[in-house]
Design an enzyme around this catalytic site. Sequence first.
Site, short mmCIF file in Angstrom:
data_model
loop_
_atom_site.label_atom_id
_atom_site.label_comp_id
_atom_site.label_asym_id
_atom_site.label_seq_id
_atom_site.Cartn_x
_atom_site.Cartn_y
_atom_site.Cartn_z
N ASP A 163 -2.96 -7.17 32.31
CA ASP A 163 -3.58 -6.93 31.01
C ASP A 163 -2.57 -7.44 29.98
OD1 ASP A 163 -5.12 -5.33 28.97
OD2 ASP A 163 -3.20 -4.28 28.89
N ASP A 200 -2.42 -6.57 26.03
CA ASP A 200 -1.97 -5.69 24.95
C ASP A 200 -1.46 -4.35 25.50
OD1 ASP A 200 -2.71 -7.32 22.54
OD2 ASP A 200 -4.60 -7.28 23.62
N ASN A 259 -8.89 -7.97 26.80
CA ASN A 259 -10.04 -7.82 25.89
C ASN A 259 -9.82 -8.59 24.59
OD1 ASN A 259 -11.33 -6.25 27.72
ND2 ASN A 259 -11.16 -4.33 26.60
N SER A 260 -8.61 -9.06 24.36
CA SER A 260 -8.37 -9.87 23.16
C SER A 260 -9.02 -11.24 23.34
CB SER A 260 -6.87 -10.07 22.94
OG SER A 260 -6.29 -8.87 22.49
N ASP A 308 -2.38 -0.95 31.05
CA ASP A 308 -1.86 0.23 30.34
C ASP A 308 -2.91 1.29 30.09
OD1 ASP A 308 -3.03 -1.65 28.29
OD2 ASP A 308 -2.63 0.10 27.03
N1 LIG Z 1 -12.84 -3.35 18.24
C1 LIG Z 1 -11.79 -2.62 18.70
N2 LIG Z 1 -10.84 -3.24 19.40
C2 LIG Z 1 -9.81 -2.50 19.82
C3 LIG Z 1 -9.71 -1.13 19.57
N3 LIG Z 1 -8.56 -0.67 20.14
C4 LIG Z 1 -7.98 -1.73 20.71
N4 LIG Z 1 -8.72 -2.84 20.51
C5 LIG Z 1 -8.46 -4.21 20.94
O1 LIG Z 1 -8.62 -4.30 22.33
C6 LIG Z 1 -7.77 -5.31 22.82
C7 LIG Z 1 -7.00 -4.75 23.99
O2 LIG Z 1 -6.63 -5.81 24.80
P1 LIG Z 1 -6.07 -5.62 26.30
O3 LIG Z 1 -5.17 -6.80 26.48
O4 LIG Z 1 -5.36 -4.34 26.37
O5 LIG Z 1 -7.28 -5.68 27.20
C8 LIG Z 1 -6.89 -5.78 21.67
O6 LIG Z 1 -7.39 -6.99 21.17
C9 LIG Z 1 -7.07 -4.68 20.66
O7 LIG Z 1 -6.94 -5.17 19.34
C10 LIG Z 1 -10.73 -0.51 18.82
O8 LIG Z 1 -10.70 0.71 18.55
N5 LIG Z 1 -11.75 -1.29 18.40
MG MG Z 2 -3.98 -3.13 27.23
#
Ligand SMILES: Nc1nc2c(ncn2[C@@H]2O[C@H](COP(=O)(O)O)[C@@H](O)[C@H]2O)c(=O)[nH]1
Ligand code: MG
Length: 497
Positions: free
Chosen positions: A125, A127, A317-318, A434
């Site tokens: 992952d 972030d 998720n980014s 994480d």
């Molecule tokens: N729209 C939202 N995005 C969120 C929130 N909290 C975190 N995030 C975003 O998720 C990814 C996490 O990435 P990963 O690498 O851990 O999979 C990152 O881009 C954050 O900005 C939320 O509350 N709302």
């Molecule tokens: Mg993460």
Amino acid sequence: MRIPKRPVSFCLSLFSPEFPRPLDSRISFYSGFHYKTPNFSFSKPKQIHSTGVNQLHMSYMMDKGQKAVLGDKRQSSEPMESSDGVQEPCIWSSPEGGKDEAELGKQIFCNRSLNMRNIIAVGFDMDYTLAQYKPETFEKLAYEGTIEKLVSNLGYPEELLGWTFNWKYMVRGLVVDKKRGNILKMDRHKYVKVAYHGFRELTKEEKVGSYGNTLIRDAFDEPDYALIDTLFSLAEAYLFAQLVDFMDKNPGRVPAKVDYARMYKDVRSAVDMCHRDGTLKQMVAKDPIKYINEDKSIVPLLKMLRDSRRATFLVTNSLWDYTNIVMNFLCESRTLDACNFDWLQYFDVVITGSAKPGFFHEESNANLFEVEPESGKLINTDNGTPMAQVGNTSPSITLKKQNECCRVFQGGTVRHLHKLLSIESSSQVLYVGDHIYGDILRSKKILGWRTMLVVPELETEVKLLWELRDSRKALQLMRSDRDHIEDQIHRLRWSLE
Ligand SMILES: Nc1nc2c(ncn2[C@@H]2O[C@H](COP(=O)(O)O)[C@@H](O)[C@H]2O)c(=O)[nH]1
Ligand SMILES: [Mg+2]
């Protein structure tokens, strides 16, 4: 692609956020070490790093019943000799070359043994796993951005703009009781141990009144409760507690018809907006070193995994634009104007915008798009194969490139990833993340991936357990004495009756 395997020693150093912890800020993961602590002794564990060791195994059992204590050796490793037959102490990817013994707070803990010989792909992952954000700047940014949105968009009073954030106050694992405006600390059996209303601790009577007397106990789940289960959530929990206090002291100052639950919803949507509209990401992109800890161990780690001929992948998720900036910073120390795609050499597949945990639903129909790194353009794929555009027989991403280097995607599901990496069995994958729900729960329980959870908080926990080992042992003996004496008292009473 099929990845033949070679033995690997495994070490990952991460910078963890400035949680209330006294250790320096890195966590390391090792395979192939064990601690020799015969007869449940409290002696300092001995650590063995062995070249070529192929086993990632449990080292400590902490707080498991009466007998399992820090340093309790439960399994032995299966050391494999290196090619020259000699076992030398070594941590392969550590910048120091593994000469020094790892600190207690930088070690790895396993619930069950993991034979790295069976792992053909290791995924990460991004972030808060590879990228450890600095809470004093990053969470502060989220806090201030959220307040700005509450004031500008949701009608909260301007005096909120003067509030300050204590980034050390909240911790992961807390539960927000949205309706009552409380923040709860529960034990593993879901009993509320400590409860705060805003920043005021509830008395025992108040606590029992709200949480102790029901025949069917609350599940402490959505929609009435929210889990503070990611480091991203610390700022919103803190702000919620501030707002609860503010509303109690200043009735009528928050927008009309806003109760605690509504206030939590407003905070949540303002935080969500900060993540979506660039409030956070633009700032991080401009000055990554201000918000993310540098970690010189990431590249050696990735190289080591690739040298062992395992596949490496990133599932985040980014989205691509942000992923590229963060990974440039982590792998190449590059900032926005100097970004390139060199870091992709350390991965076979990168999946952005993965929408975890939905990504781990095998039955999901999410489309997989290939990302053209230069432009960020999304190309339709047929299960990973770029589709020719009508009127254009050669899609922008040439097929030649597919075999050469890392491919970047957006969306899709775990089925696509398995196909791209020629994974035949889920148990061949190790994934490091994480977020217990987003990264670990489904991938492990439903899918059967082997998983590794990054828990920076453990640094403090483990250190304290070790430092307090004598007191813990004394306490254990005193408890045992107490039980024995109580037992004797009962027996004597009965004998008199
Ligand atoms: N729209 C939202 N995005 C969120 C929130 N909290 C975190 N995030 C975003 O998720 C990814 C996490 O990435 P990963 O690498 O851990 O999979 C990152 O881009 C954050 O900005 C939320 O509350 N709302
Ligand atoms: Mg993460």
